[in-house]
Design a protein around this motif. Sequence first.
Motif, PDB file in Angstrom:
ATOM      1  N   ILE A   1      -4.415 -77.860  49.491  1.00 40.53           N
ATOM      2  CA  ILE A   1      -5.623 -77.430  50.180  1.00 40.53           C
ATOM      3  C   ILE A   1      -5.635 -75.907  50.121  1.00 40.53           C
ATOM      4  CG2 ILE A   1      -6.825 -77.364  52.395  1.00 40.53           C
ATOM      5  CD1 ILE A   1      -5.315 -80.035  53.061  1.00 40.53           C
ATOM      6  N   GLN A   2      -6.787 -75.322  49.826  1.00 37.70           N
ATOM      7  CA  GLN A   2      -6.868 -73.869  49.665  1.00 37.70           C
ATOM      8  C   GLN A   2      -7.949 -73.278  50.556  1.00 37.70           C
ATOM      9  OE1 GLN A   2      -7.889 -72.444  45.707  1.00 37.70           O
ATOM     10  NE2 GLN A   2      -6.800 -70.551  46.112  1.00 37.70           N
ATOM     11  N   CYS A   3      -7.611 -72.181  51.229  1.00 37.26           N
ATOM     12  CA  CYS A   3      -8.620 -71.418  51.967  1.00 37.26           C
ATOM     13  C   CYS A   3      -9.352 -70.539  50.966  1.00 37.26           C
ATOM     14  CB  CYS A   3      -7.966 -70.563  53.052  1.00 37.26           C
ATOM     15  SG  CYS A   3      -9.153 -69.520  53.929  1.00 37.26           S
ATOM     16  N   ALA A   4     -10.650 -70.720  50.860  1.00 38.10           N
ATOM     17  CA  ALA A   4     -11.437 -69.977  49.870  1.00 38.10           C
ATOM     18  C   ALA A   4     -11.535 -68.496  50.207  1.00 38.10           C
ATOM     19  CB  ALA A   4     -12.829 -70.580  49.765  1.00 38.10           C
ATOM     20  N   THR A   5     -11.356 -68.116  51.462  1.00 36.35           N
ATOM     21  CA  THR A   5     -11.518 -66.721  51.847  1.00 36.35           C
ATOM     22  C   THR A   5     -10.312 -65.863  51.482  1.00 36.35           C
ATOM     23  OG1 THR A   5     -12.954 -67.382  53.660  1.00 36.35           O
ATOM     24  CG2 THR A   5     -12.032 -65.163  53.767  1.00 36.35           C
ATOM     25  N   HIS A   6      -9.110 -66.308  51.833  1.00 38.92           N
ATOM     26  CA  HIS A   6      -7.920 -65.491  51.597  1.00 38.92           C
ATOM     27  C   HIS A   6      -6.908 -66.135  50.660  1.00 38.92           C
ATOM     28  CE1 HIS A   6      -9.464 -63.904  55.495  1.00 38.92           C
ATOM     29  NE2 HIS A   6      -9.350 -62.795  54.793  1.00 38.92           N
ATOM     30  N   GLY A   7      -7.203 -67.318  50.139  1.00 43.31           N
ATOM     31  CA  GLY A   7      -6.338 -67.950  49.152  1.00 43.31           C
ATOM     32  C   GLY A   7      -5.110 -68.640  49.710  1.00 43.31           C
ATOM     33  N   ALA A   8      -5.002 -68.783  51.022  1.00 44.80           N
ATOM     34  CA  ALA A   8      -3.852 -69.489  51.594  1.00 44.80           C
ATOM     35  C   ALA A   8      -3.804 -70.913  51.037  1.00 44.80           C
ATOM     36  CB  ALA A   8      -3.946 -69.516  53.123  1.00 44.80           C
ATOM     37  N   LEU A   9      -2.590 -71.417  50.809  1.00 49.11           N
ATOM     38  CA  LEU A   9      -2.392 -72.747  50.254  1.00 49.11           C
ATOM     39  C   LEU A   9      -1.624 -73.607  51.244  1.00 49.11           C
ATOM     40  CD1 LEU A   9      -1.419 -71.702  46.626  1.00 49.11           C
ATOM     41  CD2 LEU A   9      -3.605 -72.659  47.381  1.00 49.11           C
ATOM     42  N   PHE A  10      -2.086 -74.847  51.416  1.00 54.81           N
ATOM     43  CA  PHE A  10      -1.520 -75.764  52.398  1.00 54.81           C
ATOM     44  C   PHE A  10      -1.125 -77.069  51.726  1.00 54.81           C
ATOM     45  CE2 PHE A  10      -4.668 -73.035  54.333  1.00 54.81           C
ATOM     46  CZ  PHE A  10      -4.063 -72.588  55.499  1.00 54.81           C
ATOM     47  N   LEU A  11       0.020 -77.631  52.129  1.00 55.08           N
ATOM     48  CA  LEU A  11       0.438 -78.935  51.636  1.00 55.08           C
ATOM     49  C   LEU A  11      -0.524 -80.004  52.152  1.00 55.08           C
ATOM     50  CD1 LEU A  11       4.296 -78.730  52.275  1.00 55.08           C
ATOM     51  CD2 LEU A  11       3.073 -78.357  50.108  1.00 55.08           C
ATOM     52  N   ILE A  12      -0.955 -80.885  51.276  1.00 54.91           N
ATOM     53  CA  ILE A  12      -1.885 -81.949  51.659  1.00 54.91           C
ATOM     54  C   ILE A  12      -1.224 -82.883  52.671  1.00 54.91           C
ATOM     55  CG2 ILE A  12      -3.116 -84.002  50.822  1.00 54.91           C
ATOM     56  CD1 ILE A  12      -3.666 -82.387  48.224  1.00 54.91           C
ATOM     57  N   GLU A  13       0.044 -83.208  52.457  1.00 58.36           N
ATOM     58  CA  GLU A  13       0.714 -84.208  53.286  1.00 58.36           C
ATOM     59  C   GLU A  13       1.017 -83.739  54.713  1.00 58.36           C
ATOM     60  OE1 GLU A  13       1.451 -84.910  48.995  1.00 58.36           O
ATOM     61  OE2 GLU A  13       1.660 -83.162  50.276  1.00 58.36           O
ATOM     62  N   SER A  14       1.173 -82.429  54.923  1.00 58.26           N
ATOM     63  CA  SER A  14       1.574 -81.950  56.250  1.00 58.26           C
ATOM     64  C   SER A  14       0.660 -80.871  56.825  1.00 58.26           C
ATOM     65  CB  SER A  14       2.995 -81.391  56.194  1.00 58.26           C
ATOM     66  OG  SER A  14       3.021 -80.208  55.400  1.00 58.26           O
ATOM     67  N   GLY A  15      -0.151 -80.230  55.979  1.00 57.38           N
ATOM     68  CA  GLY A  15      -0.991 -79.128  56.434  1.00 57.38           C
ATOM     69  C   GLY A  15      -0.249 -77.802  56.537  1.00 57.38           C
ATOM     70  N   GLU A  16       1.032 -77.780  56.180  1.00 60.51           N
ATOM     71  CA  GLU A  16       1.820 -76.550  56.279  1.00 60.51           C
ATOM     72  C   GLU A  16       1.367 -75.529  55.243  1.00 60.51           C
ATOM     73  OE1 GLU A  16       6.346 -74.854  55.687  1.00 60.51           O
ATOM     74  OE2 GLU A  16       6.016 -77.016  55.610  1.00 60.51           O
ATOM     75  N   CYS A  17       1.201 -74.282  55.684  1.00 64.25           N
ATOM     76  CA  CYS A  17       0.839 -73.200  54.776  1.00 64.25           C
ATOM     77  C   CYS A  17       2.083 -72.766  54.010  1.00 64.25           C
ATOM     78  CB  CYS A  17       0.247 -72.022  55.550  1.00 64.25           C
ATOM     79  SG  CYS A  17      -0.284 -70.672  54.468  1.00 64.25           S
ATOM     80  N   VAL A  18       2.003 -72.823  52.684  1.00 61.35           N
ATOM     81  CA  VAL A  18       3.152 -72.473  51.839  1.00 61.35           C
ATOM     82  C   VAL A  18       2.937 -71.169  51.080  1.00 61.35           C
ATOM     83  CG1 VAL A  18       3.985 -74.850  51.623  1.00 61.35           C
ATOM     84  CG2 VAL A  18       2.291 -73.983  49.987  1.00 61.35           C
ATOM     85  N   ALA A  19       1.744 -70.598  51.160  1.00 61.05           N
ATOM     86  CA  ALA A  19       1.467 -69.314  50.506  1.00 61.05           C
ATOM     87  C   ALA A  19       0.251 -68.687  51.158  1.00 61.05           C
ATOM     88  CB  ALA A  19       1.208 -69.512  49.012  1.00 61.05           C
ATOM     89  N   GLY A  20       0.268 -67.360  51.262  1.00 64.25           N
ATOM     90  CA  GLY A  20      -0.874 -66.653  51.813  1.00 64.25           C
ATOM     91  C   GLY A  20      -0.566 -66.024  53.160  1.00 64.25           C
ATOM     92  N   PRO A  21      -1.593 -65.465  53.802  1.00 65.22           N
ATOM     93  CA  PRO A  21      -1.397 -64.677  55.016  1.00 65.22           C
ATOM     94  C   PRO A  21      -0.943 -65.473  56.241  1.00 65.22           C
ATOM     95  CG  PRO A  21      -3.725 -64.934  54.556  1.00 65.22           C
ATOM     96  CD  PRO A  21      -2.985 -65.484  53.369  1.00 65.22           C
ATOM     97  N   CYS A  22      -1.014 -66.797  56.194  1.00 63.83           N
ATOM     98  CA  CYS A  22      -0.592 -67.594  57.359  1.00 63.83           C
ATOM     99  C   CYS A  22       0.613 -68.469  57.018  1.00 63.83           C
ATOM    100  CB  CYS A  22      -1.745 -68.430  57.903  1.00 63.83           C
ATOM    101  SG  CYS A  22      -2.569 -69.437  56.665  1.00 63.83           S
TER     102      CYS A  22
END
Length: 105
Positions: free
Chosen positions: A63-84
Amino acid sequence: MQRLCNSNHLAEGSSRGFVIAGSSLLLVRREGRVYAYRNRCPHRGIPLEWQPDQFLDDSASLIQCATHGALFLIESGECVAGPCAGESLEALPCREQDDGIWIAV
């Protein structure tokens, strides 16, 4: 539980956005399972998509935030890259039954 859509309206490897009772949320189907999250980036509290139903990166594996490019695991929602990094999307209970996708909001 509230019915969101028919099961066949969420194809494998795809995502969809919904607004239910004033809450914006998203669904993703991966490997046959449905995941539901609030449509809110933990970094700035803004919606994740830049176009309707566009919540995934180019590979459809995150899952990707279109504004800042943060990337989240689909299975858990955990942010694995980006500002959060280290934070997570808010998961919502959902289930699939009777040819429909149901969510608790």
